[in-house]
Design an enzyme around this catalytic site. Structure first.
Site, PDB file in Angstrom:
ATOM      1  N   ARG A   1       2.677   0.233  47.245  1.00  0.00           N
ATOM      2  CA  ARG A   1       3.993   0.257  47.969  1.00  0.00           C
ATOM      3  C   ARG A   1       4.444   1.434  48.140  1.00  0.00           C
ATOM      4  O   ARG A   1       5.553   1.735  48.612  1.00  0.00           O
ATOM      5  CB  ARG A   1       5.315  -0.827  47.449  1.00  0.00           C
ATOM      6  CG  ARG A   1       4.818  -2.174  47.810  1.00  0.00           C
ATOM      7  CD  ARG A   1       6.048  -3.023  47.329  1.00  0.00           C
ATOM      8  NE  ARG A   1       6.475  -4.156  48.174  1.00  0.00           N
ATOM      9  CZ  ARG A   1       6.193  -5.385  48.113  1.00  0.00           C
ATOM     10  NH1 ARG A   1       5.113  -5.731  47.408  1.00  0.00           N
ATOM     11  NH2 ARG A   1       6.665  -6.374  48.746  1.00  0.00           N
TER      12      ARG A   1
ATOM     13  N   ARG B   1      11.710 -18.930  54.575  1.00  0.00           N
ATOM     14  CA  ARG B   1      11.164 -19.185  53.279  1.00  0.00           C
ATOM     15  C   ARG B   1      12.076 -19.319  52.243  1.00  0.00           C
ATOM     16  O   ARG B   1      11.984 -20.316  51.326  1.00  0.00           O
ATOM     17  CB  ARG B   1      10.136 -18.165  52.978  1.00  0.00           C
ATOM     18  CG  ARG B   1       9.687 -18.593  51.697  1.00  0.00           C
ATOM     19  CD  ARG B   1       8.621 -17.094  51.428  1.00  0.00           C
ATOM     20  NE  ARG B   1       9.029 -16.187  51.237  1.00  0.00           N
ATOM     21  CZ  ARG B   1       8.553 -14.871  51.078  1.00  0.00           C
ATOM     22  NH1 ARG B   1       7.334 -14.665  50.902  1.00  0.00           N
ATOM     23  NH2 ARG B   1       8.981 -13.842  51.039  1.00  0.00           N
TER      24      ARG B   1
ATOM     25  N   LYS C   1       1.630 -11.203  54.250  1.00  0.00           N
ATOM     26  CA  LYS C   1       0.480 -10.680  53.418  1.00  0.00           C
ATOM     27  C   LYS C   1      -0.101 -11.771  52.608  1.00  0.00           C
ATOM     28  O   LYS C   1      -1.217 -12.005  52.416  1.00  0.00           O
ATOM     29  CB  LYS C   1       1.163  -9.695  52.531  1.00  0.00           C
ATOM     30  CG  LYS C   1       1.606  -8.507  53.147  1.00  0.00           C
ATOM     31  CD  LYS C   1       2.026  -7.450  52.342  1.00  0.00           C
ATOM     32  CE  LYS C   1       3.376  -7.527  51.479  1.00  0.00           C
ATOM     33  NZ  LYS C   1       4.416  -7.600  52.288  1.00  0.00           N
TER      34      LYS C   1
ATOM     35  N   ARG D   1      13.487 -18.707  46.802  1.00  0.00           N
ATOM     36  CA  ARG D   1      13.414 -17.451  46.253  1.00  0.00           C
ATOM     37  C   ARG D   1      14.975 -16.685  46.358  1.00  0.00           C
ATOM     38  O   ARG D   1      15.314 -16.523  47.500  1.00  0.00           O
ATOM     39  CB  ARG D   1      12.246 -16.959  46.794  1.00  0.00           C
ATOM     40  CG  ARG D   1      11.101 -16.397  45.975  1.00  0.00           C
ATOM     41  CD  ARG D   1       9.927 -15.855  46.702  1.00  0.00           C
ATOM     42  NE  ARG D   1      10.126 -14.213  47.050  1.00  0.00           N
ATOM     43  CZ  ARG D   1       9.076 -13.674  47.445  1.00  0.00           C
ATOM     44  NH1 ARG D   1       7.833 -14.141  47.751  1.00  0.00           N
ATOM     45  NH2 ARG D   1       9.398 -12.491  48.064  1.00  0.00           N
TER      46      ARG D   1
ATOM     47  N   ARG E   1      15.538  -4.932  51.534  1.00  0.00           N
ATOM     48  CA  ARG E   1      13.972  -4.834  51.437  1.00  0.00           C
ATOM     49  C   ARG E   1      13.180  -4.116  52.565  1.00  0.00           C
ATOM     50  O   ARG E   1      12.447  -3.353  52.521  1.00  0.00           O
ATOM     51  CB  ARG E   1      13.365  -6.107  51.252  1.00  0.00           C
ATOM     52  CG  ARG E   1      13.535  -6.658  49.783  1.00  0.00           C
ATOM     53  CD  ARG E   1      13.459  -8.429  49.640  1.00  0.00           C
ATOM     54  NE  ARG E   1      12.067  -8.685  49.976  1.00  0.00           N
ATOM     55  CZ  ARG E   1      11.957 -10.000  50.155  1.00  0.00           C
ATOM     56  NH1 ARG E   1      13.180 -10.914  50.483  1.00  0.00           N
ATOM     57  NH2 ARG E   1      10.724 -10.499  50.444  1.00  0.00           N
TER      58      ARG E   1
HETATM   59  P1  B4P Z   1       4.811 -12.954  53.433  1.00  0.00           P
HETATM   60  O1  B4P Z   1       4.785 -11.576  54.139  1.00  0.00           O
HETATM   61  O2  B4P Z   1       3.368 -13.544  53.113  1.00  0.00           O
HETATM   62  O3  B4P Z   1       5.542 -12.601  51.953  1.00  0.00           O
HETATM   63  P2  B4P Z   1       5.125 -11.876  50.515  1.00  0.00           P
HETATM   64  O4  B4P Z   1       3.684 -11.784  50.385  1.00  0.00           O
HETATM   65  O5  B4P Z   1       5.788 -12.837  49.572  1.00  0.00           O
HETATM   66  O6  B4P Z   1       5.783 -10.579  50.706  1.00  0.00           O
HETATM   67  P3  B4P Z   1       6.948 -10.164  50.170  1.00  0.00           P
HETATM   68  O7  B4P Z   1       6.966  -8.631  50.596  1.00  0.00           O
HETATM   69  O8  B4P Z   1       8.287 -10.687  50.842  1.00  0.00           O
HETATM   70  O9  B4P Z   1       7.061 -10.369  48.648  1.00  0.00           O
HETATM   71  P4  B4P Z   1       6.243  -9.699  47.326  1.00  0.00           P
HETATM   72  O10 B4P Z   1       5.994 -10.798  46.606  1.00  0.00           O
HETATM   73  O11 B4P Z   1       4.905  -8.858  47.747  1.00  0.00           O
HETATM   74  O12 B4P Z   1       5.437 -14.331  54.091  1.00  0.00           O
HETATM   75  C1  B4P Z   1       6.544 -14.392  54.511  1.00  0.00           C
HETATM   76  C2  B4P Z   1       6.877 -15.673  55.253  1.00  0.00           C
HETATM   77  O13 B4P Z   1       6.514 -15.811  56.397  1.00  0.00           O
HETATM   78  C3  B4P Z   1       6.099 -16.869  54.290  1.00  0.00           C
HETATM   79  O14 B4P Z   1       7.152 -17.836  54.284  1.00  0.00           O
HETATM   80  C4  B4P Z   1       5.203 -17.480  55.609  1.00  0.00           C
HETATM   81  O15 B4P Z   1       5.020 -18.758  55.626  1.00  0.00           O
HETATM   82  C5  B4P Z   1       5.710 -16.890  56.743  1.00  0.00           C
HETATM   83  N1  B4P Z   1       4.503 -16.738  57.699  1.00  0.00           N
HETATM   84  C6  B4P Z   1       3.515 -15.946  57.683  1.00  0.00           C
HETATM   85  N2  B4P Z   1       2.852 -15.768  58.638  1.00  0.00           N
HETATM   86  C7  B4P Z   1       3.365 -16.273  59.494  1.00  0.00           C
HETATM   87  C8  B4P Z   1       3.169 -16.390  60.788  1.00  0.00           C
HETATM   88  N3  B4P Z   1       1.880 -15.868  61.715  1.00  0.00           N
HETATM   89  N4  B4P Z   1       4.134 -16.975  61.922  1.00  0.00           N
HETATM   90  C9  B4P Z   1       5.292 -17.486  61.141  1.00  0.00           C
HETATM   91  N5  B4P Z   1       5.608 -17.436  59.867  1.00  0.00           N
HETATM   92  C10 B4P Z   1       4.596 -16.818  59.151  1.00  0.00           C
HETATM   93  O16 B4P Z   1       7.237  -8.834  46.656  1.00  0.00           O
HETATM   94  C11 B4P Z   1       8.542  -9.403  46.224  1.00  0.00           C
HETATM   95  C12 B4P Z   1       9.300  -8.131  45.489  1.00  0.00           C
HETATM   96  O17 B4P Z   1       8.678  -7.846  44.289  1.00  0.00           O
HETATM   97  C13 B4P Z   1       9.360  -6.894  46.120  1.00  0.00           C
HETATM   98  O18 B4P Z   1      10.594  -6.967  46.905  1.00  0.00           O
HETATM   99  C14 B4P Z   1       9.361  -5.874  45.023  1.00  0.00           C
HETATM  100  O19 B4P Z   1      10.893  -6.013  44.517  1.00  0.00           O
HETATM  101  C15 B4P Z   1       8.611  -6.565  44.101  1.00  0.00           C
HETATM  102  N6  B4P Z   1       7.229  -5.847  44.031  1.00  0.00           N
HETATM  103  C16 B4P Z   1       6.214  -6.569  44.189  1.00  0.00           C
HETATM  104  N7  B4P Z   1       5.046  -5.393  44.317  1.00  0.00           N
HETATM  105  C17 B4P Z   1       5.829  -4.297  43.909  1.00  0.00           C
HETATM  106  C18 B4P Z   1       4.857  -3.144  43.759  1.00  0.00           C
HETATM  107  N8  B4P Z   1       3.608  -2.957  44.225  1.00  0.00           N
HETATM  108  N9  B4P Z   1       5.614  -2.055  43.476  1.00  0.00           N
HETATM  109  C19 B4P Z   1       6.985  -2.315  43.211  1.00  0.00           C
HETATM  110  N10 B4P Z   1       7.946  -3.453  43.450  1.00  0.00           N
HETATM  111  C20 B4P Z   1       6.815  -4.600  43.854  1.00  0.00           C
END
Ligand code: B4P
Length: 190
Positions: free
Chosen positions: A90, A129, A13, A135, A146
């Site tokens: 979410r 990551r 994302k 992290r 998660r």
């Molecule tokens: P991403 O999927 O981009 O990770 P993210 O955006 O950080 O999502 P995530 O759900 O983990 O965290 P968020 O901050 O939203 O990428 C993951 C990895 O994959 C990266 O290292 C990237 O380099 C790699 N990658 C990407 N594309 C690739 C490809 N094509 N091939 C290989 N590798 C690739 O949320 C964190 C926490 O915050 C949640 O768990 C929750 O506790 C809280 N939170 C956030 N929003 C919330 C909400 N709306 N409601 C309640 N809690 C919330």
């Protein structure tokens, strides 16, 4: 154009948001980034959020919905052509709140980009990551929690947006540029 980027943790994302922002001149709202920034600054919200994030749980809806309303208000004068919502909604109540917040501002969600990636690849990406960024929630135990939370609380949003005809399914396996091309083809056809 207001877009939700949707998918399990590790689905790409944040990665695809960076490309979408640049290509379509969108304003980026990542609730995960806002929460991590609050954690770094040690705010009251950050302290509360840390307790949930470290356990792989979602931060409660009331807190996140208030946070989103605040971020939207603070940035209503931006020069972008729309907003990309990354990591929000979410839960169904978060999606309903988003609909209301946008309707109050005379706008709506136009499309939901759903990145679909198999579980084992998600875990692999999150662990990689974790090694690079340190992290705290990117360890195997929390990552599996998660994913469980994603299937229980977040994945029902796919059907919610399919019913509205807004869900665009994207194969999230492949190169970052290849996946971006798939997203672009879908969005340019809207
Ligand atoms: P991403 O999927 O981009 O990770 P993210 O955006 O950080 O999502 P995530 O759900 O983990 O965290 P968020 O901050 O939203 O990428 C993951 C990895 O994959 C990266 O290292 C990237 O380099 C790699 N990658 C990407 N594309 C690739 C490809 N094509 N091939 C290989 N590798 C690739 O949320 C964190 C926490 O915050 C949640 O768990 C929750 O506790 C809280 N939170 C956030 N929003 C919330 C909400 N709306 N409601 C309640 N809690 C919330």
């Amino acid at each position: 154009m207001n877009i939700v980027i949707f998918g399990a943790p590790g689905s790409g994302k944040g990665t695809q948001s960076d490309k979408l922002i640049e290509h379509y001149n969108l304003f980026h709202i990542s609730t995960g980034d806002v929460l991590r920034d609050n954690m770094r600054r040690g705010t009251e919200l950050g302290k509360i959020a840390k307790g949930y994030i470290d356990q792989g749980q979602l931060v409660p809806d009331e807190l996140i919905i208030d946070l989103l309303a605040q971020v939207l208000d603070e940035n209503k004068e931006n020069a972008a052509d729309g907003v990309i919502f990354d990591g929000y909604p979410r839960t169904i109540p978060q999606a309903e709140a988003l609909e209301q917040l946008l309707a109050d501002r005379g706008t709506q969600v136009d499309a939901v980009v759903g990145l679909e990636v198999p579980d084992e690849e998600l875990i692999k990406r999150i662990l990689l990551r974790g090694q690079l960024s340190g992290r705290a929630d990117d360890n195997e135990e929390t990552a599996r929690k998660r994913l469980e939370v994603y299937y229980n609380q977040t994945s029902p949003l796919k059907a919610y947006y399919e019913e509205q005809g807004k869900y665009l399914a994207i194969n999230g396996l492949g190169t970052i540029d290849g996946i971006f091309d798939l997203i672009r083809q879908e969005l340019d056809n809207l």
